[in-house]
Design a protein around this motif. Sequence first.
Motif, PDB file in Angstrom:
ATOM      1  N   PRO A  55       0.823  -1.208   0.000  1.00  0.00           N
ATOM      2  CA  PRO A  55       0.000   0.000   0.000  1.00  0.00           C
ATOM      3  C   PRO A  55       0.860   1.263   0.000  1.00  0.00           C
ATOM      4  CG  PRO A  55      -0.335  -1.271   2.021  1.00  0.00           C
ATOM      5  CD  PRO A  55       0.642  -2.012   1.189  1.00  0.00           C
ATOM      6  N   ASP A  56       0.341   2.313  -0.611  1.00  0.00           N
ATOM      7  CA  ASP A  56       1.053   3.584  -0.603  1.00  0.00           C
ATOM      8  C   ASP A  56       0.873   4.254   0.760  1.00  0.00           C
ATOM      9  OD1 ASP A  56      -1.603   4.214  -0.804  1.00  0.00           O
ATOM     10  OD2 ASP A  56      -1.375   5.678  -2.407  1.00  0.00           O
ATOM     11  N   ALA A  57       1.442   5.438   0.924  1.00  0.00           N
ATOM     12  CA  ALA A  57       1.426   6.110   2.226  1.00  0.00           C
ATOM     13  C   ALA A  57       0.004   6.430   2.689  1.00  0.00           C
ATOM     14  CB  ALA A  57       2.247   7.390   2.157  1.00  0.00           C
ATOM     15  N   THR A  58      -0.846   6.851   1.782  1.00  0.00           N
ATOM     16  CA  THR A  58      -2.235   7.169   2.153  1.00  0.00           C
ATOM     17  C   THR A  58      -2.969   5.916   2.606  1.00  0.00           C
ATOM     18  OG1 THR A  58      -2.238   8.932   0.516  1.00  0.00           O
ATOM     19  CG2 THR A  58      -4.369   8.214   1.341  1.00  0.00           C
ATOM     20  N   ALA A  59      -2.782   4.827   1.874  1.00  0.00           N
ATOM     21  CA  ALA A  59      -3.438   3.573   2.239  1.00  0.00           C
ATOM     22  C   ALA A  59      -2.897   3.048   3.571  1.00  0.00           C
ATOM     23  CB  ALA A  59      -3.248   2.535   1.147  1.00  0.00           C
ATOM     24  N   GLU A  60      -1.603   3.224   3.816  1.00  0.00           N
ATOM     25  CA  GLU A  60      -1.035   2.778   5.092  1.00  0.00           C
ATOM     26  C   GLU A  60      -1.638   3.544   6.261  1.00  0.00           C
ATOM     27  OE1 GLU A  60       3.201   2.841   5.135  1.00  0.00           O
ATOM     28  OE2 GLU A  60       3.363   1.185   3.700  1.00  0.00           O
ATOM     29  N   ARG A  61      -1.838   4.859   6.096  1.00  0.00           N
ATOM     30  CA  ARG A  61      -2.478   5.645   7.158  1.00  0.00           C
ATOM     31  C   ARG A  61      -3.908   5.185   7.388  1.00  0.00           C
ATOM     32  NH1 ARG A  61       0.228   9.826   4.661  1.00  0.00           N
ATOM     33  NH2 ARG A  61      -1.628  10.482   3.525  1.00  0.00           N
ATOM     34  N   THR A  62      -4.625   4.916   6.309  1.00  0.00           N
ATOM     35  CA  THR A  62      -6.007   4.446   6.430  1.00  0.00           C
ATOM     36  C   THR A  62      -6.057   3.092   7.115  1.00  0.00           C
ATOM     37  OG1 THR A  62      -6.588   5.642   4.417  1.00  0.00           O
ATOM     38  CG2 THR A  62      -8.110   3.926   5.139  1.00  0.00           C
TER      39      THR A  62
END
Length: 103
Positions: free
Chosen positions: A9-16
């Motif tokens: 996952p990209d950074a946004t997906a990791e935060r989510t």
Amino acid sequence: MPGRVIPKPDATAERTIRWSRVASYVLVVLAAVVFSMRPELFGDPQSQPAHALLHVWRIVVGVVLAVAALGVQVAVGVHWRNGLRRAAEIDGQAPGNPAPPDR
């Protein structure tokens, strides 16, 4: 036959994903607290005619919190997977169409 490879996952997906895990853990802890409430917290059953309803709401609220924790995980997973599908379609690799060979 090659297996399916799911990209990191990209950074946004990791935060989510991290947010969804924290939310799920909090909901599960709240469900455990609600389930563990002792009947004595609600007073004497002989003096309260609605005492049985207090037990029912405790069970209902606990189950709703546990299902909500599961729902958070499912919703985030479905959202992430749909994002992967959209990205694959944008890249020209629609489902069912193999990627062009690299040369």
